[in-house]
Scaffold this active site. Structure first.
Site, PDB file in Angstrom:
ATOM      1  N   ASN A  89       0.823  -1.065  -0.089  1.00 40.37           N
ATOM      2  CA  ASN A  89       0.008   0.197  -0.053  1.00 40.37           C
ATOM      3  C   ASN A  89       0.683   1.295  -0.019  1.00 40.37           C
ATOM      4  O   ASN A  89       0.289   2.342  -0.333  1.00 40.37           O
ATOM      5  CB  ASN A  89      -1.008  -0.099   1.304  1.00 40.37           C
ATOM      6  CG  ASN A  89      -1.516   1.471   1.491  1.00 40.37           C
ATOM      7  OD1 ASN A  89      -2.337   1.524   1.006  1.00 40.37           O
ATOM      8  ND2 ASN A  89      -0.964   1.990   2.508  1.00 40.37           N
ATOM      9  N   TYR A 156       3.029   9.900 -10.558  1.00 42.72           N
ATOM     10  CA  TYR A 156       2.022   9.150  -9.831  1.00 42.72           C
ATOM     11  C   TYR A 156       1.258   8.057 -10.810  1.00 42.72           C
ATOM     12  O   TYR A 156       1.172   6.849 -10.455  1.00 42.72           O
ATOM     13  CB  TYR A 156       1.342   9.986  -8.950  1.00 42.72           C
ATOM     14  CG  TYR A 156       0.323   9.361  -8.002  1.00 42.72           C
ATOM     15  CD1 TYR A 156       0.498   8.576  -6.879  1.00 42.72           C
ATOM     16  CD2 TYR A 156      -1.162   9.387  -8.207  1.00 42.72           C
ATOM     17  CE1 TYR A 156      -0.354   8.154  -6.103  1.00 42.72           C
ATOM     18  CE2 TYR A 156      -2.028   8.886  -7.384  1.00 42.72           C
ATOM     19  CZ  TYR A 156      -1.521   8.102  -6.388  1.00 42.72           C
ATOM     20  OH  TYR A 156      -2.607   7.563  -5.393  1.00 42.72           O
ATOM     21  N   LYS A 160       1.501   3.995 -10.590  1.00 43.29           N
ATOM     22  CA  LYS A 160       0.502   3.319 -10.242  1.00 43.29           C
ATOM     23  C   LYS A 160      -0.108   2.464 -11.659  1.00 43.29           C
ATOM     24  O   LYS A 160      -0.563   1.315 -11.101  1.00 43.29           O
ATOM     25  CB  LYS A 160      -0.625   4.027  -9.691  1.00 43.29           C
ATOM     26  CG  LYS A 160      -0.015   4.895  -8.484  1.00 43.29           C
ATOM     27  CD  LYS A 160       0.027   3.821  -7.134  1.00 43.29           C
ATOM     28  CE  LYS A 160      -0.005   4.500  -5.598  1.00 43.29           C
ATOM     29  NZ  LYS A 160       0.206   3.572  -4.758  1.00 43.29           N
ATOM     30  N   THR A 191      -7.981  10.954   3.276  1.00 47.75           N
ATOM     31  CA  THR A 191      -6.664  10.280   3.744  1.00 47.75           C
ATOM     32  C   THR A 191      -5.565  11.510   3.754  1.00 47.75           C
ATOM     33  O   THR A 191      -5.847  12.659   2.996  1.00 47.75           O
ATOM     34  CB  THR A 191      -5.871   9.474   3.082  1.00 47.75           C
ATOM     35  OG1 THR A 191      -5.274   9.746   1.838  1.00 47.75           O
ATOM     36  CG2 THR A 191      -6.861   8.006   2.996  1.00 47.75           C
TER      37      THR A 191
END
Length: 253
Positions: A89, A156, A160, A191
Protein backbone atom coordinates in the site's frame (compact mmCIF):
# COMPACT_ATOMS: atom_id res chain seq x y z
CA UNK A 1 -13.41 -14.48 11.42
CA UNK A 2 -12.43 -14.30 7.77
CA UNK A 3 -8.68 -14.10 8.33
CA UNK A 4 -8.33 -16.38 11.35
CA UNK A 5 -4.68 -17.45 11.72
CA UNK A 6 -3.69 -15.78 8.46
CA UNK A 7 -0.42 -13.85 8.42
CA UNK A 8 -0.68 -10.50 6.64
CA UNK A 9 1.98 -7.95 5.73
CA UNK A 10 0.83 -4.35 5.22
CA UNK A 11 3.07 -1.51 4.03
CA UNK A 12 2.25 2.13 4.57
CA UNK A 13 0.33 1.02 7.63
CA UNK A 14 0.66 4.03 9.90
CA UNK A 15 -2.06 6.18 8.27
CA UNK A 16 -4.88 6.26 5.76
CA UNK A 17 -5.78 3.13 3.83
CA UNK A 18 -2.92 1.10 5.30
CA UNK A 19 -3.96 1.85 8.87
CA UNK A 20 -7.59 1.05 8.10
CA UNK A 21 -6.51 -2.26 6.54
CA UNK A 22 -4.45 -3.12 9.62
CA UNK A 23 -7.35 -2.51 11.99
CA UNK A 24 -9.85 -4.33 9.77
CA UNK A 25 -7.60 -7.33 9.23
CA UNK A 26 -6.78 -7.55 12.94
CA UNK A 27 -10.50 -7.57 13.75
CA UNK A 28 -10.85 -10.50 11.33
CA UNK A 29 -8.16 -12.52 13.12
CA UNK A 30 -5.03 -11.84 11.06
CA UNK A 31 -1.58 -11.73 12.60
CA UNK A 32 0.11 -8.64 11.24
CA UNK A 33 3.50 -7.45 10.07
CA UNK A 34 3.24 -3.67 9.76
CA UNK A 35 5.53 -1.28 7.93
CA UNK A 36 5.77 2.49 7.53
CA UNK A 37 8.54 5.06 7.55
CA UNK A 38 7.65 6.75 10.85
CA UNK A 39 8.16 4.50 13.90
CA UNK A 40 5.98 6.36 16.42
CA UNK A 41 2.57 6.10 14.71
CA UNK A 42 3.44 2.58 13.56
CA UNK A 43 4.17 1.46 17.12
CA UNK A 44 1.04 3.19 18.40
CA UNK A 45 -1.03 1.24 15.87
CA UNK A 46 0.56 -2.05 16.92
CA UNK A 47 -0.09 -1.22 20.58
CA UNK A 48 -3.75 -0.50 19.76
CA UNK A 49 -4.09 -3.85 17.98
CA UNK A 50 -2.45 -5.74 20.83
CA UNK A 51 -4.64 -3.98 23.40
CA UNK A 52 -7.66 -5.34 21.51
CA UNK A 53 -6.28 -8.87 21.67
CA UNK A 54 -4.59 -8.97 18.27
CA UNK A 55 -1.04 -9.78 17.23
CA UNK A 56 1.24 -7.35 15.43
CA UNK A 57 4.94 -6.73 14.89
CA UNK A 58 6.45 -3.69 13.20
CA UNK A 59 9.41 -2.64 11.11
CA UNK A 60 9.83 1.05 10.36
CA UNK A 61 11.61 1.59 7.04
CA UNK A 62 11.22 3.16 3.62
CA UNK A 63 9.82 0.61 1.14
CA UNK A 64 12.20 2.06 -1.45
CA UNK A 65 15.15 0.84 0.61
CA UNK A 66 17.05 -2.03 -1.03
CA UNK A 67 16.55 -4.49 1.81
CA UNK A 68 13.13 -3.53 3.19
CA UNK A 69 11.04 -6.06 1.27
CA UNK A 70 13.10 -9.06 2.34
CA UNK A 71 13.43 -7.82 5.92
CA UNK A 72 9.63 -7.65 6.20
CA UNK A 73 9.17 -11.17 4.83
CA UNK A 74 11.87 -12.49 7.16
CA UNK A 75 10.09 -10.79 10.07
CA UNK A 76 6.81 -12.49 9.11
CA UNK A 77 8.55 -15.87 9.07
CA UNK A 78 10.35 -15.27 12.35
CA UNK A 79 7.38 -13.85 14.23
CA UNK A 80 4.54 -15.98 12.87
CA UNK A 81 5.94 -18.73 10.67
CA UNK A 82 5.29 -17.45 7.15
CA UNK A 83 3.12 -15.23 4.98
CA UNK A 84 -0.40 -15.61 3.54
CA UNK A 85 -1.38 -12.08 2.51
CA UNK A 86 0.53 -9.00 1.37
CA UNK A 87 -1.07 -5.57 1.02
CA UNK A 88 1.50 -3.38 -0.75
CA UNK A 89 0.00 0.00 0.00
CA UNK A 90 2.88 2.44 0.60
CA UNK A 91 3.12 5.24 -1.94
CA UNK A 92 3.78 8.92 -2.62
CA UNK A 93 2.41 11.65 -4.88
CA UNK A 94 5.39 13.73 -5.96
CA UNK A 95 5.29 17.41 -6.94
CA UNK A 96 2.14 18.59 -8.71
CA UNK A 97 3.70 20.10 -11.83
CA UNK A 98 3.14 19.49 -15.57
CA UNK A 99 5.03 16.64 -17.22
CA UNK A 100 7.47 18.86 -19.12
CA UNK A 101 8.44 20.56 -15.86
CA UNK A 102 8.58 17.43 -13.71
CA UNK A 103 12.04 17.10 -12.11
CA UNK A 104 13.85 13.94 -13.14
CA UNK A 105 14.99 13.20 -9.59
CA UNK A 106 11.41 13.50 -8.33
CA UNK A 107 10.22 11.17 -11.13
CA UNK A 108 12.76 8.57 -10.06
CA UNK A 109 11.79 8.92 -6.39
CA UNK A 110 8.09 8.37 -7.16
CA UNK A 111 8.90 5.38 -9.36
CA UNK A 112 11.20 3.92 -6.71
CA UNK A 113 8.51 4.20 -4.03
CA UNK A 114 5.39 3.26 -6.00
CA UNK A 115 6.55 0.81 -8.66
CA UNK A 116 10.10 -0.41 -8.04
CA UNK A 117 9.27 -1.13 -4.40
CA UNK A 118 6.22 -3.14 -5.48
CA UNK A 119 8.40 -5.26 -7.77
CA UNK A 120 10.94 -5.87 -5.00
CA UNK A 121 8.11 -6.66 -2.60
CA UNK A 122 6.66 -9.25 -4.98
CA UNK A 123 10.07 -10.87 -5.47
CA UNK A 124 10.41 -11.29 -1.70
CA UNK A 125 6.78 -12.15 -0.97
CA UNK A 126 6.05 -14.69 -3.69
CA UNK A 127 8.38 -17.43 -2.39
CA UNK A 128 6.91 -17.01 1.10
CA UNK A 129 3.35 -17.26 -0.23
CA UNK A 130 4.24 -20.33 -2.28
CA UNK A 131 5.79 -21.96 0.77
CA UNK A 132 2.37 -21.76 2.47
CA UNK A 133 0.59 -23.24 -0.55
CA UNK A 134 -0.45 -19.91 -2.04
CA UNK A 135 -2.06 -16.70 -0.85
CA UNK A 136 -3.19 -13.24 -1.84
CA UNK A 137 -0.94 -10.45 -3.13
CA UNK A 138 -2.60 -7.03 -3.41
CA UNK A 139 -1.18 -3.79 -4.75
CA UNK A 140 -2.95 -0.55 -3.88
CA UNK A 141 -3.08 1.55 -7.03
CA UNK A 142 -5.45 4.33 -8.07
CA UNK A 143 -7.89 5.26 -10.79
CA UNK A 144 -5.45 8.07 -11.73
CA UNK A 145 -3.64 6.87 -14.82
CA UNK A 146 -6.17 4.09 -15.39
CA UNK A 147 -9.56 5.69 -16.01
CA UNK A 148 -8.76 9.29 -15.08
CA UNK A 149 -5.92 11.63 -15.99
CA UNK A 150 -5.32 14.47 -13.53
CA UNK A 151 -2.92 17.36 -14.15
CA UNK A 152 0.33 17.35 -12.18
CA UNK A 153 0.34 13.60 -11.59
CA UNK A 154 2.50 12.25 -14.41
CA UNK A 155 4.82 10.21 -12.20
CA UNK A 156 2.12 9.11 -9.78
CA UNK A 157 -0.21 7.99 -12.58
CA UNK A 158 2.56 6.20 -14.48
CA UNK A 159 3.88 4.38 -11.44
CA UNK A 160 0.46 3.25 -10.27
CA UNK A 161 -0.61 2.19 -13.77
CA UNK A 162 2.48 0.01 -13.88
CA UNK A 163 1.13 -1.98 -10.95
CA UNK A 164 -1.67 -3.31 -13.15
CA UNK A 165 0.73 -4.81 -15.68
CA UNK A 166 2.88 -6.27 -12.92
CA UNK A 167 -0.14 -7.78 -11.21
CA UNK A 168 -1.52 -9.33 -14.37
CA UNK A 169 1.77 -11.07 -15.13
CA UNK A 170 2.12 -12.35 -11.57
CA UNK A 171 -1.46 -13.63 -11.70
CA UNK A 172 -0.73 -15.52 -14.92
CA UNK A 173 2.58 -16.89 -13.71
CA UNK A 174 1.54 -18.06 -10.24
CA UNK A 175 -2.21 -18.72 -10.39
CA UNK A 176 -1.77 -22.46 -10.91
CA UNK A 177 0.33 -22.53 -7.73
CA UNK A 178 -2.34 -20.94 -5.56
CA UNK A 179 -1.30 -17.27 -5.60
CA UNK A 180 -3.87 -14.63 -6.48
CA UNK A 181 -2.66 -11.15 -7.40
CA UNK A 182 -4.87 -8.08 -7.80
CA UNK A 183 -4.73 -4.29 -7.82
CA UNK A 184 -7.12 -2.19 -5.77
CA UNK A 185 -8.04 1.13 -7.45
CA UNK A 186 -9.47 3.64 -4.97
CA UNK A 187 -11.10 6.87 -6.01
CA UNK A 188 -10.85 10.00 -3.89
CA UNK A 189 -10.29 8.94 -0.29
CA UNK A 190 -10.16 11.06 2.85
CA UNK A 191 -6.54 10.47 3.82
CA UNK A 192 -3.49 12.62 4.50
CA UNK A 193 -2.21 11.90 0.99
CA UNK A 194 -5.58 12.74 -0.49
CA UNK A 195 -5.54 16.09 1.26
CA UNK A 196 -2.12 16.82 -0.22
CA UNK A 197 -3.79 16.67 -3.65
CA UNK A 198 -6.81 18.70 -2.46
CA UNK A 199 -5.45 20.95 0.30
CA UNK A 200 -8.44 23.26 0.92
CA UNK A 201 -12.21 23.00 1.14
CA UNK A 202 -12.82 24.32 -2.38
CA UNK A 203 -10.49 21.68 -3.80
CA UNK A 204 -12.16 18.99 -1.70
CA UNK A 205 -15.60 20.07 -2.91
CA UNK A 206 -14.39 19.82 -6.50
CA UNK A 207 -12.99 16.31 -5.95
CA UNK A 208 -16.24 15.22 -4.27
CA UNK A 209 -18.21 16.53 -7.24
CA UNK A 210 -16.27 14.32 -9.66
CA UNK A 211 -17.70 11.19 -8.05
CA UNK A 212 -21.14 9.77 -8.81
CA UNK A 213 -21.66 9.41 -5.05
CA UNK A 214 -20.65 13.08 -4.54
CA UNK A 215 -18.38 12.29 -1.64
CA UNK A 216 -14.97 10.87 -0.78
CA UNK A 217 -14.42 7.36 0.50
CA UNK A 218 -13.48 6.71 4.08
CA UNK A 219 -10.28 4.65 4.41
CA UNK A 220 -12.38 1.92 6.04
CA UNK A 221 -14.39 1.52 2.83
CA UNK A 222 -11.21 0.82 0.85
CA UNK A 223 -10.05 -1.56 3.59
CA UNK A 224 -13.29 -3.52 3.20
CA UNK A 225 -12.48 -4.05 -0.48
CA UNK A 226 -8.92 -5.09 0.41
CA UNK A 227 -10.38 -7.60 2.85
CA UNK A 228 -12.48 -9.12 0.06
CA UNK A 229 -9.42 -9.55 -2.15
CA UNK A 230 -7.32 -10.94 0.70
CA UNK A 231 -9.90 -13.38 2.03
CA UNK A 232 -11.43 -16.58 0.67
CA UNK A 233 -14.43 -14.50 -0.43
CA UNK A 234 -12.27 -13.37 -3.34
CA UNK A 235 -11.04 -16.89 -4.11
CA UNK A 236 -11.83 -16.68 -7.86
CA UNK A 237 -10.55 -13.13 -8.34
CA UNK A 238 -7.07 -12.73 -9.78
CA UNK A 239 -5.41 -10.46 -12.31
CA UNK A 240 -8.10 -7.85 -11.67
CA UNK A 241 -7.90 -4.07 -11.42
CA UNK A 242 -10.74 -3.58 -8.96
CA UNK A 243 -12.25 -0.09 -8.92
CA UNK A 244 -13.52 1.15 -5.57
CA UNK A 245 -13.99 4.68 -6.80
CA UNK A 246 -17.45 5.96 -5.95
CA UNK A 247 -18.26 6.17 -9.64
CA UNK A 248 -15.59 8.74 -10.54
CA UNK A 249 -14.56 6.62 -13.55
CA UNK A 250 -18.02 6.77 -15.13
CA UNK A 251 -19.48 10.02 -13.80
CA UNK A 252 -20.23 12.90 -16.16
CA UNK A 253 -22.62 14.91 -13.97
Amino acid sequence: MRLHDKIALITGASAGIGRACALRFAAEGARLVLNARQPEPLQALADQIRAAGGEAVVHAADVAGPDTAQVLVDLAKRAFGGLDIAINNAGMLGPGVPAAEFPVDAWRQVMATNLDAAFHAARAQLPALLARGGGSLVFVGTIVGHTVGLPGMAAYASSKAGLIGLSQVIAAEYGARGVRCNVLLPGGTDTEMGRQAAPDEDALDFVRSLHALKRLAGPEEIANAALFLASDEGSFVTGSAMRVDGGVSINRT
